[in-house]
Design an enzyme around this catalytic site. Sequence first.
Site, mmCIF file in Angstrom:
data_model
loop_
_atom_site.group_PDB
_atom_site.id
_atom_site.type_symbol
_atom_site.label_atom_id
_atom_site.label_comp_id
_atom_site.label_asym_id
_atom_site.label_seq_id
_atom_site.Cartn_x
_atom_site.Cartn_y
_atom_site.Cartn_z
ATOM 1 N N ASP A 1 0.861 -1.181 0.000
ATOM 2 C CA ASP A 1 0.000 0.000 0.000
ATOM 3 C C ASP A 1 0.898 1.233 0.000
ATOM 4 O OD1 ASP A 1 -1.669 2.112 0.563
ATOM 5 O OD2 ASP A 1 -2.554 1.244 2.359
ATOM 6 N N VAL A 2 0.904 1.970 -1.122
ATOM 7 C CA VAL A 2 1.743 3.163 -1.234
ATOM 8 C C VAL A 2 0.846 4.367 -1.469
ATOM 9 C CG1 VAL A 2 3.871 2.044 -1.957
ATOM 10 C CG2 VAL A 2 2.148 2.553 -3.676
ATOM 11 N N GLU A 3 0.955 5.343 -0.572
ATOM 12 C CA GLU A 3 0.149 6.554 -0.655
ATOM 13 C C GLU A 3 0.736 7.612 0.255
ATOM 14 O OE1 GLU A 3 -3.731 6.102 1.498
ATOM 15 O OE2 GLU A 3 -3.144 3.983 1.542
ATOM 16 N N TYR A 4 0.222 8.822 0.128
ATOM 17 C CA TYR A 4 0.611 9.885 1.048
ATOM 18 C C TYR A 4 -0.227 9.757 2.310
ATOM 19 C CZ TYR A 4 2.835 12.147 -2.986
ATOM 20 O OH TYR A 4 3.622 12.436 -4.074
ATOM 21 N N TYR B 1 -1.265 -1.240 -4.338
ATOM 22 C CA TYR B 1 -2.456 -0.459 -3.999
ATOM 23 C C TYR B 1 -2.050 1.009 -3.904
ATOM 24 C CZ TYR B 1 -5.960 1.872 -1.189
ATOM 25 O OH TYR B 1 -6.893 2.769 -0.734
#
Length: 345
Positions: A230-233, A270
């Site tokens: 899961d990669v996101e800010y 994701y």
Amino acid sequence: MRILAIPLVVLGCLSLAGCTSNASTETAAAAAPATSKTTRLATSSIAPVPAADVGAPSANPQQEALAWNGAMPQPHAFDGMATTVGMPLPTERPIAALRPAMPDRIEPVPRNTGRAQIYGHRFRDAKPINFGRVSPRKLAVHGVDVSRWQGDIDWARLRTQGANFAYIKATDGGDHLDPMFRTNWRKAKEAGVKRGAYHFFYWCRTAGEQADWFIRNVPRDPDALPPVIDVEYNGESSCKVRLSRARILEKMQVFMDKLEKHYGKRPIIYTAPDFYSDNLDGEFLRYPFWLRAVAQHPANVYPGRKWVFWQYSGSGLTQGVEGKIDLNVFHGSEGDWHNWLAQAG
């Protein structure tokens, strides 16, 4: 001939005044560092696709140091399976040297080859969106993603409401394990829900440490869905570092290479719209994507990107869970779902 050999061995032992044997055991442990606040997965697209390439240490060596204080924890066992970190895994490398890693040959493991019943979705939404002709409700295989925030889940009831698959929060960074992961991992399988685990990536940790932490805590089950990064800010995270696009891609590649080598399955990525636009547009073309798009179809939010899973709501309501839950859908028919499971596993 083997029967005759037994007396000879016995006589040899007696002549030496006894036979003894020593057994040695090995234990493996992996530490982990800084954490990031638990966040729910968000996604929005689905189409069986493979991957691309590219990680790195922080400018502050102290940020990269292991944060574990005290005795090193031991590997956990789930569902009768023990996790290990004993396989040779790749380390972080320069961008130019990165190539998609091929999984080592894994000894055949008995697996469930039957096709589980697909339940039609009966979910409601606290904030329903009209997606028009491209509504996710027209797709056949729905599922959920969960973490500690869903509390004690009635998995048997949740499945009959349309949760044909579930991604379960496992780890953050290098030292955080979701407190409900073990329970959810076990109960989801008992209820017949196809389940997988996801890791929330923390940009102030090395990719190798995070991969080792995930591997220590998530069993290698041949029937599980591919692992998810899961990669996101995350504005609530204690990690305020904004890495370059090249650095982000490198760290992701290192993490995914390690997981693919250990589990024998290509990880799923994701992500959310803003992070995708800044870092992933046009990248990792050989990897499957799980995309968050809660107001429009993924084709509008992520033009040109193939996807396998679409997270279409973060405000789902259903029996079996108190409060809200993320809703997702697989990109394809029931037949496509079963074919994808066979190929992915």
